[in-house]
Design a protein around this motif. Structure first.
Motif, PDB file in Angstrom:
ATOM      1  N   ILE A   1      38.652  49.209  41.546  1.00  0.00           N
ATOM      2  CA  ILE A   1      38.143  49.204  40.178  1.00  0.00           C
ATOM      3  C   ILE A   1      36.872  48.376  40.063  1.00  0.00           C
ATOM      4  O   ILE A   1      35.946  48.731  39.328  1.00  0.00           O
ATOM      5  CB  ILE A   1      39.229  48.667  39.221  1.00  0.00           C
ATOM      6  CG1 ILE A   1      40.427  49.620  39.221  1.00  0.00           C
ATOM      7  CG2 ILE A   1      38.679  48.513  37.805  1.00  0.00           C
ATOM      8  CD1 ILE A   1      41.619  49.109  38.429  1.00  0.00           C
ATOM      9  N   THR A   2      36.821  47.258  40.781  1.00  0.00           N
ATOM     10  CA  THR A   2      35.648  46.392  40.743  1.00  0.00           C
ATOM     11  C   THR A   2      35.344  45.890  42.140  1.00  0.00           C
ATOM     12  O   THR A   2      36.070  46.198  43.102  1.00  0.00           O
ATOM     13  CB  THR A   2      35.861  45.218  39.756  1.00  0.00           C
ATOM     14  OG1 THR A   2      34.634  44.514  39.589  1.00  0.00           O
ATOM     15  CG2 THR A   2      36.922  44.257  40.252  1.00  0.00           C
ATOM     16  N   SER A   3      34.275  45.124  42.278  1.00  0.00           N
ATOM     17  CA  SER A   3      33.845  44.645  43.590  1.00  0.00           C
ATOM     18  C   SER A   3      34.293  43.202  43.804  1.00  0.00           C
ATOM     19  O   SER A   3      34.567  42.469  42.854  1.00  0.00           O
ATOM     20  CB  SER A   3      32.326  44.735  43.718  1.00  0.00           C
ATOM     21  OG  SER A   3      31.705  43.825  42.826  1.00  0.00           O
ATOM     22  N   LEU A   4      34.336  42.791  45.051  1.00  0.00           N
ATOM     23  CA  LEU A   4      34.706  41.414  45.368  1.00  0.00           C
ATOM     24  C   LEU A   4      33.667  40.448  44.809  1.00  0.00           C
ATOM     25  O   LEU A   4      34.022  39.375  44.306  1.00  0.00           O
ATOM     26  CB  LEU A   4      34.838  41.248  46.885  1.00  0.00           C
ATOM     27  CG  LEU A   4      35.247  39.843  47.358  1.00  0.00           C
ATOM     28  CD1 LEU A   4      36.609  39.458  46.793  1.00  0.00           C
ATOM     29  CD2 LEU A   4      35.255  39.777  48.885  1.00  0.00           C
ATOM     30  N   ASP A   5      32.398  40.805  44.882  1.00  0.00           N
ATOM     31  CA  ASP A   5      31.343  39.942  44.342  1.00  0.00           C
ATOM     32  C   ASP A   5      31.563  39.670  42.858  1.00  0.00           C
ATOM     33  O   ASP A   5      31.381  38.546  42.383  1.00  0.00           O
ATOM     34  CB  ASP A   5      29.970  40.582  44.540  1.00  0.00           C
ATOM     35  CG  ASP A   5      29.540  40.567  46.002  1.00  0.00           C
ATOM     36  OD1 ASP A   5      30.104  39.770  46.774  1.00  0.00           O
ATOM     37  OD2 ASP A   5      28.644  41.351  46.355  1.00  0.00           O
ATOM     38  N   GLU A   6      31.963  40.693  42.117  1.00  0.00           N
ATOM     39  CA  GLU A   6      32.174  40.543  40.688  1.00  0.00           C
ATOM     40  C   GLU A   6      33.360  39.625  40.401  1.00  0.00           C
ATOM     41  O   GLU A   6      33.304  38.774  39.516  1.00  0.00           O
ATOM     42  CB  GLU A   6      32.392  41.921  40.055  1.00  0.00           C
ATOM     43  CG  GLU A   6      32.538  41.905  38.549  1.00  0.00           C
ATOM     44  CD  GLU A   6      31.259  41.545  37.811  1.00  0.00           C
ATOM     45  OE1 GLU A   6      31.331  41.365  36.575  1.00  0.00           O
ATOM     46  OE2 GLU A   6      30.200  41.432  38.449  1.00  0.00           O
ATOM     47  N   VAL A   7      34.439  39.790  41.159  1.00  0.00           N
ATOM     48  CA  VAL A   7      35.624  38.952  40.960  1.00  0.00           C
ATOM     49  C   VAL A   7      35.316  37.496  41.281  1.00  0.00           C
ATOM     50  O   VAL A   7      35.711  36.578  40.553  1.00  0.00           O
ATOM     51  CB  VAL A   7      36.798  39.468  41.815  1.00  0.00           C
ATOM     52  CG1 VAL A   7      37.941  38.463  41.823  1.00  0.00           C
ATOM     53  CG2 VAL A   7      37.276  40.810  41.289  1.00  0.00           C
ATOM     54  N   LEU A   8      34.582  37.260  42.361  1.00  0.00           N
ATOM     55  CA  LEU A   8      34.219  35.882  42.721  1.00  0.00           C
ATOM     56  C   LEU A   8      33.325  35.262  41.652  1.00  0.00           C
ATOM     57  O   LEU A   8      33.360  34.050  41.428  1.00  0.00           O
ATOM     58  CB  LEU A   8      33.505  35.867  44.076  1.00  0.00           C
ATOM     59  CG  LEU A   8      34.341  36.296  45.292  1.00  0.00           C
ATOM     60  CD1 LEU A   8      33.492  36.285  46.555  1.00  0.00           C
ATOM     61  CD2 LEU A   8      35.555  35.401  45.464  1.00  0.00           C
ATOM     62  N   ALA A   9      32.531  36.086  40.989  1.00  0.00           N
ATOM     63  CA  ALA A   9      31.605  35.567  39.979  1.00  0.00           C
ATOM     64  C   ALA A   9      32.319  35.177  38.689  1.00  0.00           C
ATOM     65  O   ALA A   9      31.892  34.234  38.002  1.00  0.00           O
ATOM     66  CB  ALA A   9      30.524  36.600  39.677  1.00  0.00           C
ATOM     67  N   VAL A  10      33.382  35.882  38.314  1.00  0.00           N
ATOM     68  CA  VAL A  10      34.012  35.647  37.011  1.00  0.00           C
ATOM     69  C   VAL A  10      35.281  34.804  37.090  1.00  0.00           C
ATOM     70  O   VAL A  10      35.832  34.415  36.059  1.00  0.00           O
ATOM     71  CB  VAL A  10      34.336  36.982  36.294  1.00  0.00           C
ATOM     72  CG1 VAL A  10      33.087  37.790  36.072  1.00  0.00           C
ATOM     73  CG2 VAL A  10      35.377  37.782  37.053  1.00  0.00           C
ATOM     74  N   THR A  11      35.767  34.533  38.292  1.00  0.00           N
ATOM     75  CA  THR A  11      36.964  33.695  38.425  1.00  0.00           C
ATOM     76  C   THR A  11      36.646  32.465  39.259  1.00  0.00           C
ATOM     77  O   THR A  11      35.697  32.446  40.045  1.00  0.00           O
ATOM     78  CB  THR A  11      38.109  34.470  39.103  1.00  0.00           C
ATOM     79  OG1 THR A  11      37.752  34.811  40.442  1.00  0.00           O
ATOM     80  CG2 THR A  11      38.455  35.718  38.321  1.00  0.00           C
ATOM     81  N   ASN A  12      37.437  31.449  39.092  1.00  0.00           N
ATOM     82  CA  ASN A  12      37.279  30.264  39.928  1.00  0.00           C
ATOM     83  C   ASN A  12      38.617  29.935  40.576  1.00  0.00           C
ATOM     84  O   ASN A  12      39.669  30.225  40.033  1.00  0.00           O
ATOM     85  CB  ASN A  12      36.756  29.065  39.141  1.00  0.00           C
ATOM     86  CG  ASN A  12      37.536  28.846  37.859  1.00  0.00           C
ATOM     87  OD1 ASN A  12      38.732  29.076  37.795  1.00  0.00           O
ATOM     88  ND2 ASN A  12      36.835  28.409  36.816  1.00  0.00           N
TER      89      ASN A  12
END
Length: 579
Positions: free
Chosen positions: A567-578
Motif C-alpha cells: 500500500i505504501t513504501s518503506l521510505d514513507e513509513v520511516l518518515a511518518v513514524t518514529n
C-alpha cells in the motif's frame, strides 16, 4: 516669485500647463511655440508632453533635465529598474497608467514616484487621496517611463490571463459567504476585479480537483506564490503578480465575512463553494499579518471524508474490531492522538457517523467545527465570548446528552469535566496531541488528572498518522537490502514470506509516485492489566510493553504491515513514524 510671475508678457500662464511654463522659463521654448503646442494637444485631445515630444520641439531627455532643475527633483533612468523589485500594490495600476506614474517605494510615510510631469496637481491630489500619503517626485524621461509602464502592466495582465486560462468557466462553481442560513452569493466588483474573482475561483476549484487539503496564499517582498498541500506535501502551483495580493486578500475576506480594513491581527472565517446543485465544499479561512502582507491559508473541509466509513480510513480488521467495540460501549472515553493534520477529526467523525441515529443525542464542541453533519448538535468554541471547551461541556451535561465529542483536551479543567462525563454514563470522544497511545496516559497524569480517574474512564486510545499511498499504476519493486528491512523493524519471519516491498516512481496519474493517503493506527484498548499499571503510576514504556503483549501493533509495526501489503513504501513509513 512664482514661475507664473516670471513668464514674459503675453503668455497665458493660467491655460499653459506647468511643464510648458517651466520650459519657457528655462529658455527651452518660446511663449508662442508653447502656446501652439498646447492648442494642438487640446485639439487632438492628447497629453501636452506627448504632443511636445512627438512634435520634436523638445527631446524627452531635455524635458527630464529641465524638470529636474525647475522642481529640484532627482533624475532616474527607469530602463535600469527591475519590474519585479518594485512595489505593485501601493496605488491602483489604472491610476498609475492614466497619469504616467511609477511608484518606486515608500520612505518616511511618503511615496517616491517617478514622473515626467511633477507639475500635475490633479495627479498629485489623486495619489495623496488614494494612498493617504505625501509624495516625493523623481523625474524620469517620458518615453522610457511610458514604455516601462506598458511593459509592466502588459506582463501582469498576461500573467493573470495565463493563470486563469481563457477556457475557465466562471459559472461552473459558485462561491458563497460564511455558514449562516441567510447567506447568499456575494457579488464582488465584477467589472473592475474580474481577474481576481476568476483567479480565486480557479484556485479553489483546482485545489478541490487535485485533492488538496489546504491552499496557501503567501506574499513576499518581490514575489507572491500560491501553494497547495497535496497528500501532506506542499507544492507550489503558481506565482501570480505581486500587485494582486491586496485585492485577492480583500476578496477572500469579503467572502469569509472578515473585516477587510483590519490587517494588523489574525482573523478566522468560513466560506463555501457550490460545485453543483448537490455538491458543496466548505472552506475554513485563516489570515495572518506578515512582513509583506497577509498570508491566507484556506483549509478544505470536505464532509464526504467523514462519511467514508472506518474501512476506507485504513484500519486493519483487528484494529477496526477494537474501535467498533469501544464506540458500542454506553459510557467511557475514547481518545484519538497524533500531530496536527494526522486525520484525528475525520476518524472521530467517522465514529460519530456510525453512532448518529434518531434515538441518540450527540453534541460536539470544536474550535472550529470543521465538518457539518446533520443530526449532531455542533458548537463552535469562542474564547473571546467566554465559550470555552469547559463551559460548553458543562452546558452539554445539562442537555441530556448520550455522546459528547470535545475537539481537543487542552487543560485540566476540560479534562476533569470530560472524565466526569465519561464516568457518569456518557460516551466521550476527544483528541490529544501526543506521539503514541501509551504516552497519552502519562500525558494525562502530567496534566494533573488523578490516576484513578484515568483508569476508570479511558477505554481506548487510537494514535494515528497519515502515509501517502503508492500509485497503483506506476509503483515498482524496490531493491532494499535484508539488513535495512530488519533495521526498519521487520522480523526474520516477516522476511521469509512471499512478498516484496514497492517504491514510488511517478506518472501522469499521481504525485511523484503517490496518490491519496491512508491511515496508520495504533489502537490500544485500556485493559485491566493496563489499568493496574496506570494506578501504580507506571511509565509509558511499561504501558507499551503490556500493550505489545496483548497484541497491539505500534505505529511503526502498523506502517510496516502497509508496506508488506504494497500500500505504501518503506521510505514513507520511516518518515511518518518514529521508533
Amino acid at each position: 516669485m512664482t514661475v507664473s510671475e516670471l513668464l514674459p508678457k503675453g503668455v497665458a500662464s493660467a491655460a499653459l500647463p506647468g511643464v510648458g511654463r517651466a520650459l519657457v522659463m528655462a529658455g527651452k521654448l518660446t511663449p508662442k511655440v508653447a502656446e501652439d503646442v498646447h492648442r494642438k494637444a487640446q485639439a487632438s485631445q492628447r497629453n501636452f508632453i506627448t504632443e511636445l515630444i512627438d512634435s520634436g520641439v523638445v527631446s524627452a531627455s531635455d524635458l527630464a533635465y529641465t524638470m529636474s532643475q525647475a522642481f529640484a527633483a532627482p533624475l532616474i533612468d527607469v530602463s535600469a529598474l527591475e519590474p519585479q523589485r518594485l512595489p505593485g500594490d501601493l496605488i491602483d495600476p489604472k491610476l498609475a497608467m492614466k497619469y504616467r506614474l511609477l511608484v518606486l517605494g515608500k520612505r518616511s510615510g511618503r511615496l517616491l514616484i517617478a514622473t515626467a510631469d511633477p507639475s500635475d496637481r490633479e495627479a498629485a491630489e489623486k495619489i495623496k487621496f488614494a494612498a493617504q500619503m505625501g509624495i516625493e517626485w523623481v523625474i524620469a524621461e517620458h518615453d522610457k517611463l511610458t514604455h516601462f509602464l506598458e511593459v509592466v502592466l502588459k506582463s501582469a495582465t498576461e500573467s493573470m490571463q495565463g493563470i486563469t486560462g481563457a477556457d475557465f468557466e466562471f459559472d461552473e462553481a459558485t462561491l458563497e459567504a460564511g455558514v449562516q442560513q441567510e447567506d447568499k452569493d456575494i457579488q464582488g466588483p465584477e467589472t473592475e476585479d474580474a481577474p481576481i474573482v476568476r483567479f480565486l475561483h480557479k484556485m479553489l476549484v483546482d485545489a478541490f480537483r487535485m485533492r488538496a487539503s489546504d491552499l496557501h496564499f503567501e506574499p513576499y517582498e518581490h514575489t507572491y506564490r500560491v501553494r497547495f498541500r497535496i497528500d501532506g506535501e506542499l507544492r507550489e502551483i503558481v506565482t501570480p503578480p505581486v500587485a494582486i495580493k491586496e485585492k485577492l486578500a480583500s476578496r477572500i475576506k469579503v467572502l469569509s465575512r472578515l473585516d477587510i480594513a483590519e490587517k494588523r491581527v489574525p482573523q478566522d472565517g468560513r466560506m463555501k463553494l457550490r460545485l453543483s446543485s448537490d455538491k458543496t465544499v466548505d472552506f475554513r479561512v485563516s489570515t495572518l499579518p506578515t512582513l509583506f502582507g497577509e498570508k491566507i491559508v484556506i483549509r478544505i473541509l470536505d464532509a464526504s471524508n467523514a462519511k467514508m466509513g472506518v474501512d476506507a480510513l485504513g484500519y486493519e480488521p483487528i484494529e477496526k474490531q477494537r474501535l467498533l467495540e469501544a464506540i458500542a460501549r454506553p459510557y467511557g472515553m475514547i481518545l484519538a492522538t497524533g500531530p496536527t493534520g494526522s486525520g484525528k477529526t475525520v476518524s472521530l467523525y467517522a465514529c460519530l457517523n456510525l453512532l448518529n441515529k434518531p434515538g441518540v443525542n450527540i453534541s460536539t464542541a470544536e474550535d472550529p467545527s470543521e465538518i457539518n453533519m446533520p443530526g449532531i448538535n455542533q458548537v463552535n468554541v469562542n474564547e473571546k465570548a467566554g465559550l470555552t471547551f469547559a463551559s460548553a461541556l458543562r452546558a452539554f451535561l445539562r442537555q441530556d446528552p448520550d455522546i459528547i465529542m470535545v475537539g481537543e483536551i487542552r487543560d485540566l479543567e476540560t479534562a476533569d469535566i470530560a472524565i466526569k462525563a465519561a464516568q457518569t454514563g456518557h460516551l466521550v470522544l476527544s483528541t490529544l496531541h501526543t506521539n503514541d497511545a501509551p504516552t497519552t496516559l502519562t500525558r494525562m497524569r502530567n496534566m494533573g488528572i488523578a490516576a484513578f480517574n484515568i483508569a476508570s474512564s479511558v477505554i481506548l486510545i487510537t494514535a494515528q498518522r497519515l502515509a501517502r499511498r503508492l500509485c497503483t499504476q506506476c509503483k515498482a519493486p524496490a531493491d532494499i537490502p535484508r539488513e535495512a528491512l530488519i533495521e526498519a523493524g521487520f522480523s526474520e519471519d516477516d522476511l521469509d514470506g512471499a512478498w516484496i516491498p514497492y517504491k514510488a516512481v511517478g506518472c501522469n496519474a499521481c504525485n511523484n509516485g503517490y496518490k491519496a493517503r491512508i491511515g496508520i493506527y495504533e489502537v490500544m484498548p485500556v485493559t485491566e492489566a493496563i489499568q493496574r499499571i496506570i494506578l501504580t503510576d507506571g511509565s509509558a514504556q511499561e504501558i507499551a510493553q503490556q500493550a505489545r503483549q496483548e497484541g497491539v501493533r505500534s505505529l511503526r509495526q502498523s506502517g510496516l504491515l502497509k508496506v508488506k501489503l504494497g500500500i505504501t513504501s518503506l521510505d514513507e513509513v520511516l518518515a511518518v513514524t518514529n521508533q
